[in-house]
Design a protein around this motif. Structure first.
Motif, short mmCIF file in Angstrom:
data_model
loop_
_atom_site.label_atom_id
_atom_site.label_comp_id
_atom_site.label_asym_id
_atom_site.label_seq_id
_atom_site.Cartn_x
_atom_site.Cartn_y
_atom_site.Cartn_z
N MET A 137 0.88 -1.01 0.22
CA MET A 137 0.12 0.01 0.20
C MET A 137 0.40 1.32 0.44
SD MET A 137 -3.14 -1.46 0.01
CE MET A 137 -4.30 -0.32 0.88
N THR A 138 2.22 1.47 -0.78
CA THR A 138 3.09 2.33 -0.34
C THR A 138 3.17 3.26 -1.80
OG1 THR A 138 4.88 1.34 -1.32
CG2 THR A 138 4.45 0.90 1.08
N GLY A 139 1.85 2.59 -2.43
CA GLY A 139 2.47 3.56 -4.10
C GLY A 139 3.79 2.54 -4.88
N ARG A 140 4.91 2.60 -4.11
CA ARG A 140 6.35 2.57 -4.15
C ARG A 140 6.30 0.80 -4.72
NH1 ARG A 140 8.14 7.20 -2.11
NH2 ARG A 140 10.66 7.01 -3.79
N ASN A 141 7.17 0.85 -5.90
CA ASN A 141 8.69 -0.05 -5.98
C ASN A 141 9.25 -0.24 -5.89
OD1 ASN A 141 9.29 -2.41 -7.62
ND2 ASN A 141 6.60 -3.45 -6.98
N SER A 217 9.01 -3.77 0.39
CA SER A 217 10.12 -3.94 -0.44
C SER A 217 10.40 -4.01 -0.03
CB SER A 217 11.12 -2.33 -0.17
OG SER A 217 11.39 -1.72 0.46
N GLU A 218 11.43 -5.00 1.01
CA GLU A 218 11.98 -6.03 1.52
C GLU A 218 12.38 -6.93 0.14
OE1 GLU A 218 13.47 -3.60 5.71
OE2 GLU A 218 12.43 -5.60 5.23
N VAL A 219 10.40 -7.48 0.85
CA VAL A 219 10.12 -8.77 0.09
C VAL A 219 10.31 -8.73 -1.14
CG1 VAL A 219 8.22 -10.44 0.23
CG2 VAL A 219 8.66 -9.32 2.61
N ILE A 220 10.18 -7.17 -1.94
CA ILE A 220 9.86 -7.47 -3.62
C ILE A 220 11.15 -7.70 -3.88
CG2 ILE A 220 9.69 -5.99 -4.87
CD1 ILE A 220 6.94 -4.78 -3.84
N VAL A 221 12.00 -7.22 -3.14
CA VAL A 221 13.54 -7.29 -4.02
C VAL A 221 13.84 -8.57 -3.61
CG1 VAL A 221 16.19 -6.16 -3.23
CG2 VAL A 221 14.17 -4.80 -4.21
N ALA A 222 13.91 -9.61 -2.74
CA ALA A 222 14.11 -10.66 -1.94
C ALA A 222 13.67 -11.29 -3.51
CB ALA A 222 13.52 -11.07 -0.68
N ARG A 223 11.83 -11.27 -3.16
CA ARG A 223 12.09 -12.42 -4.63
C ARG A 223 12.34 -11.65 -5.86
NH1 ARG A 223 11.18 -16.09 -4.28
NH2 ARG A 223 9.62 -17.05 -5.16
N HIS A 224 12.63 -10.92 -6.35
CA HIS A 224 12.65 -10.52 -7.79
C HIS A 224 14.99 -11.38 -7.73
CE1 HIS A 224 15.47 -7.13 -10.10
NE2 HIS A 224 14.46 -7.50 -11.41
N SER A 225 15.22 -11.24 -6.19
CA SER A 225 16.54 -12.14 -6.12
C SER A 225 16.94 -13.35 -6.09
CB SER A 225 17.52 -11.51 -5.13
OG SER A 225 17.34 -10.34 -5.09
N GLY A 226 15.48 -13.60 -6.65
CA GLY A 226 15.13 -15.57 -6.32
C GLY A 226 15.45 -15.88 -4.69
N LEU A 227 15.37 -15.09 -4.02
CA LEU A 227 15.55 -15.73 -2.19
C LEU A 227 14.21 -15.77 -1.50
CD1 LEU A 227 17.54 -12.44 -0.48
CD2 LEU A 227 18.25 -15.07 -1.69
N GLU A 228 14.05 -17.37 -0.81
CA GLU A 228 12.66 -17.34 -0.52
C GLU A 228 12.83 -16.94 1.17
OE1 GLU A 228 12.26 -22.59 0.20
OE2 GLU A 228 13.66 -21.85 0.54
N VAL A 229 12.00 -16.39 1.45
CA VAL A 229 10.91 -15.20 1.93
C VAL A 229 10.15 -16.07 3.42
CG1 VAL A 229 10.00 -12.88 2.53
CG2 VAL A 229 11.84 -13.29 0.82
N LEU A 230 10.56 -15.92 4.56
CA LEU A 230 10.17 -16.06 5.99
C LEU A 230 9.85 -14.52 6.48
CD1 LEU A 230 8.04 -18.03 8.02
CD2 LEU A 230 10.64 -17.86 9.05
N GLY A 231 8.20 -15.04 6.68
CA GLY A 231 8.11 -13.02 7.53
C GLY A 231 7.33 -13.26 8.84
N ILE A 232 7.98 -13.00 9.88
CA ILE A 232 6.83 -12.81 11.76
C ILE A 232 6.30 -11.03 12.25
CG2 ILE A 232 7.20 -13.76 13.45
CD1 ILE A 232 8.72 -15.91 12.78
N SER A 233 5.48 -10.77 12.19
CA SER A 233 5.12 -9.90 12.64
C SER A 233 5.00 -10.07 14.13
CB SER A 233 3.49 -9.54 11.79
OG SER A 233 4.08 -9.34 10.55
N CYS A 234 5.30 -9.02 14.51
CA CYS A 234 4.79 -9.05 16.43
C CYS A 234 3.74 -7.94 16.39
CB CYS A 234 6.16 -8.14 17.22
SG CYS A 234 5.69 -8.40 19.08
#
Ligand code: HPA
Length: 274
Positions: A137-141, A217-234
């Motif tokens: 929802m940042t309107g940025r990429n 933005s970190e996750v978008i770049v991670a996917r672009h880079s082919g990294l597998e992502v795990l995300g956890i929110s507190c």
């Protein structure tokens, strides 16, 4: 990539490698109040962001800026203690620059954590939430601009941004550890204002369970880079308008602190399987 290029990524990675330390397989980006994981690293090597070529420097209280290399439970990691946010004035590609550098260092998977407001009214402050997906929802990429195909494809697939394998791992690990783990969709906004109650109603209507000012933005770049992502929110607070009380950064930091042990327990137990 905007103003960033492969040469800058290589510069930063070469500088980090020149300091010695492990060759990392796993990247960790730790959100508000969760930087203590850095103290649990074995063979730690710390590099201030301000020393690393082209690295931005974090400006927020509670987000110290250093990159650490070391091992956790036999896995080699690179850990960002403190991250960059667009509300600090950095463009999305700069907030995600460290992810590019991690990839260049040899990282294969990325664990991102954050503090978030609970949009789902079933959640309570202090809950941990496995991120199943996000709403940008940042309107940025961070990928706007010419695409360098050495870094990734022009139109990256985001249908499994948060790896199914790693989500299963986190759920299984939480179960074994006796830690309850909510699941849901993280909405990433620019900030720095917290949301209005009307915005929270909108986000809930759109399918969000939690809201924060980082990560996408970190996750978008991670996917672009082919990294597998795990995300956890507190979930540090209920989002605006749910409770009859104002939101504050102090509340966010206090809850993050209270949840620290549980959070660290989960992260430490997940890392060996990543
Ligand atoms: N909104 C946005 N970001 C946040 C919140 C919130 O309620 N809590 C922690 N980070």
């Amino acid at each position: 990539m905007g103003t960033l290029n492969l040469g800058m990524i290589e510069d930063a990675a070469a500088f980090i490698k020149s300091k010695g330390g492990v060759d990392p397989e796993i990247g960790l980006i730790l959100g508000s109040g969760l930087g203590v994981l850095a103290d649990l690293l074995e063979e730690p090597l710390s590099i201030p962001y301000s020393d690393i070529p082209h690295f931005p420097v974090s400006t927020v209280e509670g987000h110290e800026g250093e990159l650490l290399l070391g091992t956790i439970k036999g896995r080699s990691v690179v850990l960002m203690k403190g991250r960059f946010h667009m509300y600090e004035g950095y463009g999305p590609e700069l907030t995600a620059f460290p992810v590019r550098v991690m990839k260049q260092l040899g990282v294969k998977s990325l664990l991102v954590t954050n503090a978030a407001g609970g949009v789902n009214t079933e959640f309570k402050p202090g809950d941990l939430m496995l991120i199943t997906d996000h709403l940008n929802m940042t309107g940025r990429n961070p990928l706007i601009g010419p695409n360098d195909s050495a870094l990734g494809v022009r139109f990256p697939d985001m249908s499994e941004a948060y790896s199914r394998r790693l989500r299963t791992l986190a759920l299984d690990t939480a179960k074994t550890q006796g830690i309850s783990l909510q699941q849901g969709v993280y909405a990433g906004l620019l900030g720095p204002t917290y949301e209005t109650p009307a915005e929270i109603v909108m986000l809930r209507t759109l399918g969000a369970d939690a809201v924060g000012m980082s990560t996408v933005s970190e996750v978008i770049v991670a996917r672009h880079s082919g990294l597998e992502v795990l995300g956890i929110s507190c979930i540090t607070n209920m989002a605006a308008g749910i409770l009859d009380q104002p939101l504050s950064h102090d509340e966010v930091m206090e809850t993050a602190e209270m949840v620290r042990e549980k959070f660290l327990g989960l992260v430490m137990a997940v890392i060996p399987g990543m």
